[in-house]
Design a protein around this motif. Structure first.
Motif, PDB file in Angstrom:
ATOM      1  N   PHE A   1       0.823  -1.203   0.000  1.00 22.99           N
ATOM      2  CA  PHE A   1       0.000   0.000   0.000  1.00 22.99           C
ATOM      3  C   PHE A   1       0.864   1.263   0.000  1.00 22.99           C
TER       4      PHE A   1
ATOM      5  N   LEU B   1       2.658   1.994  -3.275  1.00 22.91           N
ATOM      6  CA  LEU B   1       1.838   2.714  -4.263  1.00 22.91           C
ATOM      7  C   LEU B   1       1.850   4.205  -4.012  1.00 22.91           C
TER       8      LEU B   1
ATOM      9  N   PHE C   1     -16.346  11.221  -0.083  1.00 23.27           N
ATOM     10  CA  PHE C   1     -15.368  12.106  -0.695  1.00 23.27           C
ATOM     11  C   PHE C   1     -15.044  11.678  -2.134  1.00 23.27           C
TER      12      PHE C   1
ATOM     13  N   TRP D   1     -13.403  -4.876   1.469  1.00 20.51           N
ATOM     14  CA  TRP D   1     -13.231  -4.517   2.888  1.00 20.51           C
ATOM     15  C   TRP D   1     -14.211  -5.278   3.749  1.00 20.51           C
TER      16      TRP D   1
ATOM     17  N   PHE E   1      -9.442  -8.781  -6.967  1.00 25.33           N
ATOM     18  CA  PHE E   1      -8.265  -7.908  -7.078  1.00 25.33           C
ATOM     19  C   PHE E   1      -7.593  -8.074  -8.437  1.00 25.33           C
ATOM     20  N   LEU E   2      -7.415  -9.321  -8.870  1.00 20.56           N
ATOM     21  CA  LEU E   2      -6.708  -9.524 -10.131  1.00 20.56           C
ATOM     22  C   LEU E   2      -7.512  -8.996 -11.312  1.00 20.56           C
TER      23      LEU E   2
ATOM     24  N   GLN F   1      -7.761  -4.906 -10.834  1.00 25.29           N
ATOM     25  CA  GLN F   1      -6.528  -4.304 -10.342  1.00 25.29           C
ATOM     26  C   GLN F   1      -6.477  -2.785 -10.380  1.00 25.29           C
TER      27      GLN F   1
ATOM     28  N   PHE G   1      -8.073  -0.815  -7.714  1.00 17.60           N
ATOM     29  CA  PHE G   1      -7.377  -0.847  -6.440  1.00 17.60           C
ATOM     30  C   PHE G   1      -6.137   0.029  -6.500  1.00 17.60           C
ATOM     31  N   LEU G   2      -5.355  -0.161  -7.561  1.00 17.14           N
ATOM     32  CA  LEU G   2      -4.074   0.524  -7.615  1.00 17.14           C
ATOM     33  C   LEU G   2      -4.274   2.022  -7.791  1.00 17.14           C
TER      34      LEU G   2
ATOM     35  N   ALA H   1      -6.482   3.355  -4.503  1.00 16.03           N
ATOM     36  CA  ALA H   1      -5.920   2.933  -3.225  1.00 16.03           C
ATOM     37  C   ALA H   1      -5.730   4.086  -2.267  1.00 16.03           C
ATOM     38  N   ILE H   2      -5.219   5.186  -2.786  1.00 15.70           N
ATOM     39  CA  ILE H   2      -4.883   6.281  -1.885  1.00 15.70           C
ATOM     40  C   ILE H   2      -6.161   6.843  -1.251  1.00 15.70           C
TER      41      ILE H   2
ATOM     42  N   SER I   1      -7.884   4.491   1.140  1.00 14.38           N
ATOM     43  CA  SER I   1      -6.904   3.875   2.020  1.00 14.38           C
ATOM     44  C   SER I   1      -7.383   3.774   3.446  1.00 14.38           C
ATOM     45  N   VAL I   2      -7.784   4.894   3.964  1.00 12.41           N
ATOM     46  CA  VAL I   2      -8.168   4.918   5.353  1.00 12.41           C
ATOM     47  C   VAL I   2      -9.508   4.232   5.426  1.00 12.41           C
ATOM     48  N   LYS I   3      -9.459   2.948   5.612  1.00 15.31           N
ATOM     49  CA  LYS I   3     -10.645   2.144   5.408  1.00 15.31           C
ATOM     50  C   LYS I   3     -11.781   2.576   6.299  1.00 15.31           C
TER      51      LYS I   3
END
Lengths: 313, 285
Positions: free
Chosen positions: A192, A195, B164, B214, B267-268, B271, B274-275, B278-279, B282-284
């Protein structure tokens, strides 16, 4: 809507504000946005804001779940904290855990990101590979690592035995259990943060490297004098988020070592969980959680600044 | 001049070879990095006889599905998987619905308190669930949601990051389309339902997929809320197995493989969601 039709564009002094007919009347406040926001706000209120204040209130009370009695005891819970060796130990554990995990994550994620910076197909696949541990559930992560590190049956100790070396008590010795917990966490989160660093790297102007190359700077010099300084905002962000991650660590460790041996890997959150749910002292448990609040507000302030910079607020 | 061209050519040739080796190293390092999970995956297919042998026997003929059969033989797995599926699906749908509504309001309306509300929503990010565990449990108790799937579905569905994410995306939808619909007399709900929702589908899909994983992976909420076996999720039941002292490792690893498979596949396949996301996610939540 009708009012909107009658207003000519030239009559609008302001640029048209969307969906809010301006000359519908001075008192008209649109109802729709509030209704659209209602579910989110209500749920955040009930499940985040209320519990926060409820928790503060609870921490000031002796809350007896069994008998259902509640007694105001002011700061006694906090006073008790200071004298509780078990809490002291978990606080100490949280500190060393954070101080080891955060720098390790930073170094490993920067290394991985720099290594995988160029977008060749193989390296894009490798990026996804490094990210995989982050999408696994804490239960799966703990199960895999317990299997890997198992003292009698695990493959690492199996190898050591086979090579004629002494086996290592990965999860049953104080020091090794700490090492294992740190390794698992770093492994779990690195992808994570990698990235995040990759995103930071993509912001760096390629010309800088070109100029440095012409000047004859070595790869190491380029990294040290261009990449690292330019990454400063990203590094700061990684440090902050990883610190939050570390201080909140709970699930994976709970399943990996259950805080053992003898509390060597029990962090604050787990201590709180045990006080509240196993020993049925929710007031005292919450008081421990509140202990983290100053740190969390500091991070809060920092994150808000980041949001503001991103133009969100 | 010829020599110069030659030199450039061989240089680029060497660079290409270097890059090729580099790629190889990257993939190998990545595989080593993934050993903990690959090893668990591999072991799930070994018979209990081969499981503890070192050096490990990589003979494909020794592979067996016995461990998976053992998992299903214990019965309740299908039920736990169904519970997980129900929870993850409903919760992520709810997240997408309410986040897109809130995001729409924050992106396309001007109303008193807009900035304050956005600020409040974002500040909720900073209250970690771990700190709230105990009071949330007591609140759910007063709702009668303890031990109910609804207690895992509803509370985590409202997330500041989701709101957001949707707001940022909806900001990019041109105002003219909404204006036009408004002139045609469309109601606010109609605009949301028939203009905003279809147009923010990419963001909604990304949010939905990320929150599905999640919720599928979640351990903390179910741990707090559920303690009767019937309403266990897959993760919770696996965690329960890990805790027992007499561990049947083959079965356990097959169980873990089943629990991670859906998420790995998602995920695969998705992808880039997610990639890229992700940012922000992130803060799940």
């Amino acid at each position: 809507m009708i009012a909107r039709k009658t207003s000519t564009p030239t009559a609008d002094t302001n640029p048209p504000t969307l969906l809010v007919p301006e000359n519908r009347g001075r008192t008209s406040i649109p109802l729709a946005p509030y209704l659209f926001l209602l579910p989110t706000l209500a749920m955040l209120f009930v499940f985040s804001i209320v519990p926060l204040f409820y928790g503060l209130w609870m921490s000031l009370h002796d809350y007896d779940i069994v008998h259902g009695s509640i007694r105001f005891i002011a700061l006694d819970n906090y006073w008790r904290l200071v004298h509780d060796p078990q809490f002291g130990q978990s606080l100490f554990n949280t500190v060393w855990y954070t101080l080891s995990v955060v720098p390790l994550i930073l170094v490993v994620s920067i290394a991985a990101a720099v290594f995988l910076r160029k977008s060749t197909p193989a390296r894009v696949i490798a990026r996804a590979g490094f990210y995989i541990p982050f999408v696994l559930s804490p239960v799966v992560v703990a199960t895999s690592w317990r299997w890997l590190l198992n003292e009698d049956l695990g493959v690492i100790d199996g190898f050591l035995k086979w090579a004629g070396l002494t086996t290592i008590p990965w999860l049953t010795d104080d020091t090794w259990a700490r090492v294992s917990v740190i390794a698992t966490t770093v492994w779990n989160l690195t992808g994570f943060y990698m990235l995040m660093v990759l995103a930071g790297l993509s912001q760096i102007n390629e010309d800088l490297y070109e100029a440095a190359r012409i000047e004859g700077a070595s790869a190491w010099q380029r990294f040290w004098h261009i990449t690292l300084p330019m990454l400063r905002p990203t590094i700061l962000l990684v440090l902050v988020l990883a610190t939050v991650h570390a201080t909140q660590a709970f699930e994976t460790i709970l399943l990996l070592t259950d805080g053992g041996p003898a509390g060597a890997t029990r962090l604050i959150i787990q201590n709180m969980y045990q006080s509240a749910f196993a020993r049925l002292q929710p007031g005292y448990g919450v008081a421990q959680a509140m202990f983290l609040l100053p740190l969390i507000s500091l991070v809060a302030w920092f994150q808000m600044r980041l949001f503001r910079k991103a133009g969100a607020l | 001049m010829n020599a110069a061209v030659q030199k450039v050519k061989s240089d680029s040739g060497r660079a290409r070879l270097g890059s090729f080796i580099y790629d190889g190293v990257a993939v190998i390092v990545c595989i080593i990095f993934l050993v903990p999970v690959l090893w668990a995956f591999f072991s799930a297919f070994r018979s209990s006889r081969d499981l503890f042998v070192f050096p490990p026997n990589f003979d494909v003929r020794g592979f067996t599905l016995a461990n998976f059969q053992a998992v299903f033989a214990t019965g309740a797995v299908a039920r736990y998987a169904l519970n997980s599926l129900i929870v993850a699906t409903l919760s992520s749908l709810l997240t997408v619905l309410i986040s897109s509504m809130a995001g729409f309001a924050l992106a396309k309306y001007k109303f008193p308190g807009r900035r304050i509300i956005l600020f409040l929503i974002l500040s909720v990010l900073l209250i970690p669930l771990q700190v709230l565990m105990v009071p949330v449990f007591l609140i759910l108790k007063t709702f009668g949601w303890v031990n109910q799937l609804i207690g895992i579905i509803v509370p985590p569905a409202a997330t500041p990051t989701g709101t957001f994410m949707m707001r940022q995306y909806i900001l990019g939808i041109p105002d003219e389309m909404i204006e036009a619909a408004r002139l045609d007399g469309a109601s606010d709900w109609h605009i949301y339902r028939h203009i905003i929702l279809p147009l923010c589908l990419p963001a909604a899909a990304a949010l939905g997929i990320i929150s599905f994983t999640w919720r599928w992976n979640d351990y903390l909420w179910p741990l707090i809320v559920v303690n009767n076996q019937d309403n266990f999720t897959l993760q919770l039941s696996l965690a329960n197995l890990v805790g027992t002292n007499t561990v049947e490792w083959g079965t356990l690893l097959a169980y873990a493989t089943l629990a991670m498979l859906p998420v790995l596949i998602i995920f695969l396949v998705f992808q880039r969601f997610f990639l890229k996301g992700a940012i922000s996610a992130s803060v799940k939540g």
